[in-house]
Design an enzyme around this catalytic site. Sequence first.
Site, PDB file in Angstrom:
ATOM      1  N   GLU A 115       0.172   3.563   1.796  1.00 26.60           N
ATOM      2  CA  GLU A 115       0.306   4.115   3.194  1.00 26.60           C
ATOM      3  C   GLU A 115       1.632   3.800   3.850  1.00 26.60           C
ATOM      4  O   GLU A 115       2.126   4.340   4.842  1.00 26.60           O
ATOM      5  CB  GLU A 115      -0.777   3.272   4.062  1.00 26.60           C
ATOM      6  CG  GLU A 115      -2.290   3.777   3.918  1.00 26.60           C
ATOM      7  CD  GLU A 115      -2.496   5.115   4.422  1.00 26.60           C
ATOM      8  OE1 GLU A 115      -1.952   5.320   5.541  1.00 26.60           O
ATOM      9  OE2 GLU A 115      -3.231   5.863   3.755  1.00 26.60           O
TER      10      GLU A 115
ATOM     11  N   TYR B 100      -1.325   0.181  10.608  1.00 28.63           N
ATOM     12  CA  TYR B 100      -1.776  -0.633   9.359  1.00 28.63           C
ATOM     13  C   TYR B 100      -0.447  -0.178   8.301  1.00 28.63           C
ATOM     14  O   TYR B 100       0.016  -1.398   7.702  1.00 28.63           O
ATOM     15  CB  TYR B 100      -3.016   0.051   8.608  1.00 28.63           C
ATOM     16  CG  TYR B 100      -3.116  -0.380   7.482  1.00 28.63           C
ATOM     17  CD1 TYR B 100      -3.565  -1.778   6.997  1.00 28.63           C
ATOM     18  CD2 TYR B 100      -2.908   0.430   6.313  1.00 28.63           C
ATOM     19  CE1 TYR B 100      -3.825  -1.897   5.566  1.00 28.63           C
ATOM     20  CE2 TYR B 100      -3.092   0.428   4.896  1.00 28.63           C
ATOM     21  CZ  TYR B 100      -3.615  -0.980   4.491  1.00 28.63           C
ATOM     22  OH  TYR B 100      -4.000  -1.270   3.088  1.00 28.63           O
TER      23      TYR B 100
ATOM     24  N   LYS C  56       1.878  -3.449   7.041  1.00 29.66           N
ATOM     25  CA  LYS C  56       2.157  -3.509   5.471  1.00 29.66           C
ATOM     26  C   LYS C  56       3.377  -3.670   5.055  1.00 29.66           C
ATOM     27  O   LYS C  56       3.892  -4.202   4.107  1.00 29.66           O
ATOM     28  CB  LYS C  56       1.171  -2.612   4.816  1.00 29.66           C
ATOM     29  CG  LYS C  56      -0.186  -2.993   4.735  1.00 29.66           C
ATOM     30  CD  LYS C  56      -0.519  -3.914   3.696  1.00 29.66           C
ATOM     31  CE  LYS C  56      -1.890  -4.340   3.501  1.00 29.66           C
ATOM     32  NZ  LYS C  56      -2.191  -5.664   2.686  1.00 29.66           N
TER      33      LYS C  56
ATOM     34  N   THR D  68       0.643  -1.385  -0.255  1.00 30.98           N
ATOM     35  CA  THR D  68       0.037  -0.131  -0.077  1.00 30.98           C
ATOM     36  C   THR D  68       0.879   1.276  -0.013  1.00 30.98           C
ATOM     37  O   THR D  68       1.918   1.228   0.539  1.00 30.98           O
ATOM     38  CB  THR D  68      -0.836   0.013   1.235  1.00 30.98           C
ATOM     39  OG1 THR D  68      -1.479   1.198   1.319  1.00 30.98           O
ATOM     40  CG2 THR D  68      -0.221  -0.442   2.479  1.00 30.98           C
TER      41      THR D  68
HETATM   42  P1  NDP Z   1     -11.051  -5.452   2.120  1.00 31.66           P
HETATM   43  O1  NDP Z   1     -10.827  -4.734   3.403  1.00 31.66           O
HETATM   44  O2  NDP Z   1     -12.204  -4.892   1.294  1.00 31.66           O
HETATM   45  O3  NDP Z   1     -11.054  -6.847   2.323  1.00 31.66           O
HETATM   46  C1  NDP Z   1     -10.167  -7.368   3.146  1.00 31.66           C
HETATM   47  C2  NDP Z   1     -10.248  -8.949   3.197  1.00 31.66           C
HETATM   48  O4  NDP Z   1      -9.459  -9.545   3.943  1.00 31.66           O
HETATM   49  C3  NDP Z   1     -11.622  -9.563   3.238  1.00 31.66           C
HETATM   50  O5  NDP Z   1     -12.085 -10.521   2.434  1.00 31.66           O
HETATM   51  C4  NDP Z   1     -11.321  -9.800   4.733  1.00 31.66           C
HETATM   52  O6  NDP Z   1     -12.528 -10.820   5.074  1.00 31.66           O
HETATM   53  C5  NDP Z   1     -10.261 -10.611   4.688  1.00 31.66           C
HETATM   54  N1  NDP Z   1      -9.484 -11.031   5.913  1.00 31.66           N
HETATM   55  C6  NDP Z   1      -9.356 -10.064   6.851  1.00 31.66           C
HETATM   56  N2  NDP Z   1      -8.807 -10.865   8.133  1.00 31.66           N
HETATM   57  C7  NDP Z   1      -8.535 -12.145   7.458  1.00 31.66           C
HETATM   58  C8  NDP Z   1      -8.061 -13.285   8.097  1.00 31.66           C
HETATM   59  N3  NDP Z   1      -7.759 -13.440   9.440  1.00 31.66           N
HETATM   60  N4  NDP Z   1      -8.080 -14.455   7.343  1.00 31.66           N
HETATM   61  C9  NDP Z   1      -8.290 -14.272   6.042  1.00 31.66           C
HETATM   62  N5  NDP Z   1      -8.929 -13.420   5.369  1.00 31.66           N
HETATM   63  C10 NDP Z   1      -9.062 -12.284   6.408  1.00 31.66           C
HETATM   64  O7  NDP Z   1      -9.709  -4.674   1.141  1.00 31.66           O
HETATM   65  P2  NDP Z   1      -9.606  -4.273   0.011  1.00 31.66           P
HETATM   66  O8  NDP Z   1     -10.291  -5.304  -0.941  1.00 31.66           O
HETATM   67  O9  NDP Z   1      -9.987  -2.795  -0.330  1.00 31.66           O
HETATM   68  O10 NDP Z   1      -8.053  -4.351  -0.402  1.00 31.66           O
HETATM   69  C11 NDP Z   1      -7.426  -5.584  -0.864  1.00 31.66           C
HETATM   70  C12 NDP Z   1      -6.008  -5.728  -0.188  1.00 31.66           C
HETATM   71  O11 NDP Z   1      -5.231  -4.692  -0.777  1.00 31.66           O
HETATM   72  C13 NDP Z   1      -5.797  -5.356   1.359  1.00 31.66           C
HETATM   73  O12 NDP Z   1      -4.705  -6.230   1.740  1.00 31.66           O
HETATM   74  C14 NDP Z   1      -5.455  -4.034   1.226  1.00 31.66           C
HETATM   75  O13 NDP Z   1      -4.766  -3.814   2.649  1.00 31.66           O
HETATM   76  C15 NDP Z   1      -4.567  -3.707   0.180  1.00 31.66           C
HETATM   77  N6  NDP Z   1      -4.794  -2.458  -0.295  1.00 31.66           N
HETATM   78  C16 NDP Z   1      -6.148  -1.741  -0.644  1.00 31.66           C
HETATM   79  C17 NDP Z   1      -5.933  -0.688  -1.217  1.00 31.66           C
HETATM   80  C18 NDP Z   1      -7.197  -0.018  -1.476  1.00 31.66           C
HETATM   81  O14 NDP Z   1      -7.306   1.106  -1.773  1.00 31.66           O
HETATM   82  N7  NDP Z   1      -8.423  -0.706  -1.420  1.00 31.66           N
HETATM   83  C19 NDP Z   1      -4.771   0.325  -1.340  1.00 31.66           C
HETATM   84  C20 NDP Z   1      -3.539  -0.641  -0.978  1.00 31.66           C
HETATM   85  C21 NDP Z   1      -3.617  -1.657  -0.452  1.00 31.66           C
HETATM   86  P3  NDP Z   1     -13.838 -10.854   5.774  1.00 31.66           P
HETATM   87  O15 NDP Z   1     -14.716 -10.138   4.723  1.00 31.66           O
HETATM   88  O16 NDP Z   1     -14.486 -12.100   6.490  1.00 31.66           O
HETATM   89  O17 NDP Z   1     -13.499  -9.768   6.823  1.00 31.66           O
HETATM   90  P1  GDP Z   2      -6.772   5.301   3.699  1.00 28.81           P
HETATM   91  O1  GDP Z   2      -6.116   6.433   2.729  1.00 28.81           O
HETATM   92  O2  GDP Z   2      -6.502   4.092   3.469  1.00 28.81           O
HETATM   93  O3  GDP Z   2      -6.775   6.027   5.103  1.00 28.81           O
HETATM   94  O4  GDP Z   2      -8.233   5.765   3.158  1.00 28.81           O
HETATM   95  P2  GDP Z   2      -9.437   6.306   3.595  1.00 28.81           P
HETATM   96  O5  GDP Z   2     -10.596   6.454   2.832  1.00 28.81           O
HETATM   97  O6  GDP Z   2      -9.879   5.734   5.176  1.00 28.81           O
HETATM   98  O7  GDP Z   2      -9.022   7.855   4.086  1.00 28.81           O
HETATM   99  C1  GDP Z   2      -8.503   8.712   3.072  1.00 28.81           C
HETATM  100  C2  GDP Z   2      -8.433  10.097   3.542  1.00 28.81           C
HETATM  101  O8  GDP Z   2      -9.662  10.804   3.956  1.00 28.81           O
HETATM  102  C3  GDP Z   2      -7.722  10.032   5.017  1.00 28.81           C
HETATM  103  O9  GDP Z   2      -6.600  11.184   5.036  1.00 28.81           O
HETATM  104  C4  GDP Z   2      -8.567  10.347   6.072  1.00 28.81           C
HETATM  105  O10 GDP Z   2      -8.117  11.339   7.255  1.00 28.81           O
HETATM  106  C5  GDP Z   2      -9.759  11.277   5.188  1.00 28.81           C
HETATM  107  N1  GDP Z   2     -11.101  11.521   5.800  1.00 28.81           N
HETATM  108  C6  GDP Z   2     -11.545  12.488   5.981  1.00 28.81           C
HETATM  109  N2  GDP Z   2     -12.833  12.174   6.603  1.00 28.81           N
HETATM  110  C7  GDP Z   2     -13.121  10.961   6.671  1.00 28.81           C
HETATM  111  C8  GDP Z   2     -13.872  10.152   7.289  1.00 28.81           C
HETATM  112  O11 GDP Z   2     -14.936  10.462   7.793  1.00 28.81           O
HETATM  113  N3  GDP Z   2     -13.596   8.711   7.010  1.00 28.81           N
HETATM  114  C9  GDP Z   2     -12.437   8.084   6.456  1.00 28.81           C
HETATM  115  N4  GDP Z   2     -12.236   6.908   6.262  1.00 28.81           N
HETATM  116  N5  GDP Z   2     -11.355   9.309   5.905  1.00 28.81           N
HETATM  117  C10 GDP Z   2     -11.756  10.313   6.147  1.00 28.81           C
END
Ligand code: NDP
Ligand code: GDP
Length: 324
Positions: free
Chosen positions: A129, A151, A155, A127
């Site tokens: 992040e 987080y 990562k 990520t």
């Molecule tokens: P989500 O939060 O939507 O999905 C996370 C998944 O992880 C869910 O399927 C969840 O299952 C599963 N999970 C959580 N804990 C466990 C566990 N103990 N064992 C097995 N599975 C588990 O994430 P996204 O789809 O948005 O993102 C996919 C990946 O990419 C993540 O690793 C995220 O950190 C990374 N990422 C995402 C970004 C984004 O902007 N979306 C940016 C950069 C990186 P359940 O539904 O059962 O909770």
């Molecule tokens: P992140 O980049 O993985 O933390 O994705 P988020 O969508 O959770 O947050 C993106 C940015 O939006 C961060 O800088 C947050 O501080 C900002 N933000 C402002 N208001 C909110 C809120 O109400 N919820 C979340 N999730 N983020 C917020």
Amino acid sequence: MSAGPALITGITGQDGAYLARFLLEKGYSVYGVIARRGTDTLWRLRELKVLDHIDIIDADLHDLASLIRALEKTRATEVYNLAAQSFVNTSWDQPLLTAEVTALGALRLLEAVRIVNPHARFCQASTSEMFGKAQQPVQDEETPFYPRSPYGVSKLFAHWTTVNHRESFHLHASSGILFNHESPLRGIEFVTRKVTDAVARIHLGQKKELRLGNIDAQRDWGFAGDYVEAMWAMLQQPEPDNYVIATGRTTSVRDMCRIAFGYVGLRYEDYVVIDPRFYRPAEVEVLVGNPAKAKLRLGWTPKTSLESLIQMMVEADLRRVKAE
Ligand code: NDP
Ligand code: GDP
């Protein structure tokens, strides 16, 4: 590589659903790791109409033995580690759980690959992040990391573990340094989806205001459907590597609100209320990635503009709210 069995952890998440659909279209047999939960987590797989076409494997990133069994059973030749505790805010409240799943979970899966099939190809969902308090105005694969949340720290461990298993054990393990990517399947706790859901509810008279934290934060937002294609492309390369996956454009939360409210003819200023409860203990102020390496090596470029993405999300939320 030919399309063989692929194993996806995190298949019930946003990216898992899009990746499953993409791999099925390419002819893969898709196996999805599902961790046991008390509630139904399959809605995204239903929405993309892939649930009936994947095989579900009961396993959990906490449980190494379950991961070994998953790899033995599926004989997966491509492994995508998308599972994580992925919400930054929660990581301050549950740092140990976040480290267990997001950091050690990745190590467990890499160890399972090393034990069961060291020739399998592995993709780690890293990520932006990890850049956190960004050390360069535009981040690429060489930018030093400075994570700002449990987080981000977790990562970073998973990222370096992926690199280390590549270098130590010659695993074909790649790390996609993914900048924020969104879609109608994004979790409601993330800011884009929180905004588009609120826009739909305000437009339909169900809600009067939207409470947000730091709306001056800037993110490089892309469409999840485009980003999963980059994950696959990494595993088709002869050598594993790290790739920044981003659009190269950054937008503030404020401007994202302007676009989303504007889509239904409203002004965000009339509805958004700043609520310090949503401020973070440490903020990542601005992220913007340079995807030049992914373009050059993978032939990958983002196809979806932020405006189209927000339109897609607002329309989906309008449909959902009307159907409730
Ligand atoms: P989500 O939060 O939507 O999905 C996370 C998944 O992880 C869910 O399927 C969840 O299952 C599963 N999970 C959580 N804990 C466990 C566990 N103990 N064992 C097995 N599975 C588990 O994430 P996204 O789809 O948005 O993102 C996919 C990946 O990419 C993540 O690793 C995220 O950190 C990374 N990422 C995402 C970004 C984004 O902007 N979306 C940016 C950069 C990186 P359940 O539904 O059962 O909770
Ligand atoms: P992140 O980049 O993985 O933390 O994705 P988020 O969508 O959770 O947050 C993106 C940015 O939006 C961060 O800088 C947050 O501080 C900002 N933000 C402002 N208001 C909110 C809120 O109400 N919820 C979340 N999730 N983020 C917020």
